[in-house]
Design an enzyme around this catalytic site. Structure first.
Site, PDB file in Angstrom:
ATOM      1  N   CYS A  97      -1.633  18.274  -5.513  1.00 23.16           N
ATOM      2  CA  CYS A  97      -0.683  17.161  -5.572  1.00 23.16           C
ATOM      3  C   CYS A  97       0.553  17.594  -4.806  1.00 23.16           C
ATOM      4  CB  CYS A  97      -0.337  16.803  -7.012  1.00 23.16           C
ATOM      5  SG  CYS A  97       0.914  15.508  -7.146  1.00 23.16           S
ATOM      6  N   CYS A 114       2.437   9.546  -2.460  1.00 22.56           N
ATOM      7  CA  CYS A 114       1.412  10.583  -2.621  1.00 22.56           C
ATOM      8  C   CYS A 114       1.616  11.593  -1.503  1.00 22.56           C
ATOM      9  CB  CYS A 114       0.011   9.971  -2.555  1.00 22.56           C
ATOM     10  SG  CYS A 114      -1.335  11.187  -2.641  1.00 22.56           S
TER      11      CYS A 114
END
Length: 274
Positions: A73, A217
């Site tokens: 992430c 993201c």
């Protein structure tokens, strides 16, 4: 159990120090805490652990809101770096961490931003993982509602990137949900919808596996730029505008690591019963 709430461009996290306190996590607990009405509310939970590798500073674990563990992430990585500094777990400017699928270096910049060495993009289908006989710059994927041309890459997690004419009208939620669970992605995938403004600027929306569309993201921005460069659409330095804000991505091409730079914000500290 103590935690911090943080965000990177609106992609929000519950961050837990597993170095100085004992942490007990289950999928059920994570789903409970992720509930935005009855819990803390977050896109992902980030867990800081002692290093698995003595040459590194920490181990970095990521859990989606549905309780599933993932291996990368990018926005979380920037918040991870800010968290371990704020909590006095390190005083280093360059922080070495391991993840489930590799290593990263997180660098605190003088202007308050965090620069992340995301490693080299992975194109080999079996390593993504993605079902294909060989690497191609474009793949055709068929769904019940649309057949799409896309690029596929791993930034430590699988990304499928398709180019759209208008980011505002892109069918992110319906098509994203179908592609996320497409049979050719055995571990599911993050789906990026990319509008190319020019060779140094894109707009992007991402449907994240296990979370749906998020404000931003980081690894998705990295994957989109890597695909755009491989397809000859983009130059080596690219501004990525996401709903939650802007990231800057640099990649010199195959054989080189990819770098992501952006903000990481601390919101508040709290405690939960585990």
């Amino acid at each position: 159990m103590q935690f911090s709430k943080m965000h990177g461009l609106g992609n929000d996290f519950m961050v837990i120090d597993g170095v100085t306190q004992n942490v007990y996590l289950t999928e059920e607990l994570i789903r409970k805490w992720a509930d935005r009405h009855r819990g803390v509310g977050f896109d992902q939970l980030l867990l800081v652990e002692p290093p698995y590798d003595p040459e590194l500073d920490f181990h970095y674990r990521i859990f989606n809101a549905d309780g599933s563990e993932v291996s990368q992430c990018g926005n979380g990585a920037r918040c991870f770096a800010r968290f371990v500094t704020l909590k006095g777990l390190t005083n280093k400017q360059d922080i070495g961490v391991s993840t489930a699928k590799g290593k990263m270096v997180l660098s605190l910049q003088d202007d308050g931003q965090v620069r992340v060495n995301m490693g080299e993009p992975i194109w080999e289908p079996a390593q993504i993982p993605f079902t294909a006989n060989k690497f191609e710059k474009n793949y055709i994927l068929r769904t019940d509602i649309q057949t799409v041309l896309c690029g596929v890459v791993s930034m430590g997690n699988p990304h499928c990137v398709l180019q759209v004419e208008n980011i505002q009208t892109a069918n992110v939620n319906e098509l994203g949900a179908l592609l996320e669970r497409h049979e050719r992605f055995p571990e599911r995938a993050n789906i990026g919808f990319m509008q190319v403004i020019n060779r140094n600027h894109i707009k992007l929306r991402v449907f994240e596996r296990g979370a749906g569309e998020t404000q931003a993201c980081g690894s998705g921005a990295c994957g989109a730029v890597a695909v755009g460069i491989m397809q000859g659409l983009l130059d080596s330095r690219v501004q990525v505008d996401l709903p939650g804000g802007t990231l800057h991505i640099e990649w010199q091409g195959v054989g080189s690591p990819l770098y992501m730079t952006g903000d990481a914000e601390h919101i508040y500290d709290g405690a939960v019963k585990s």
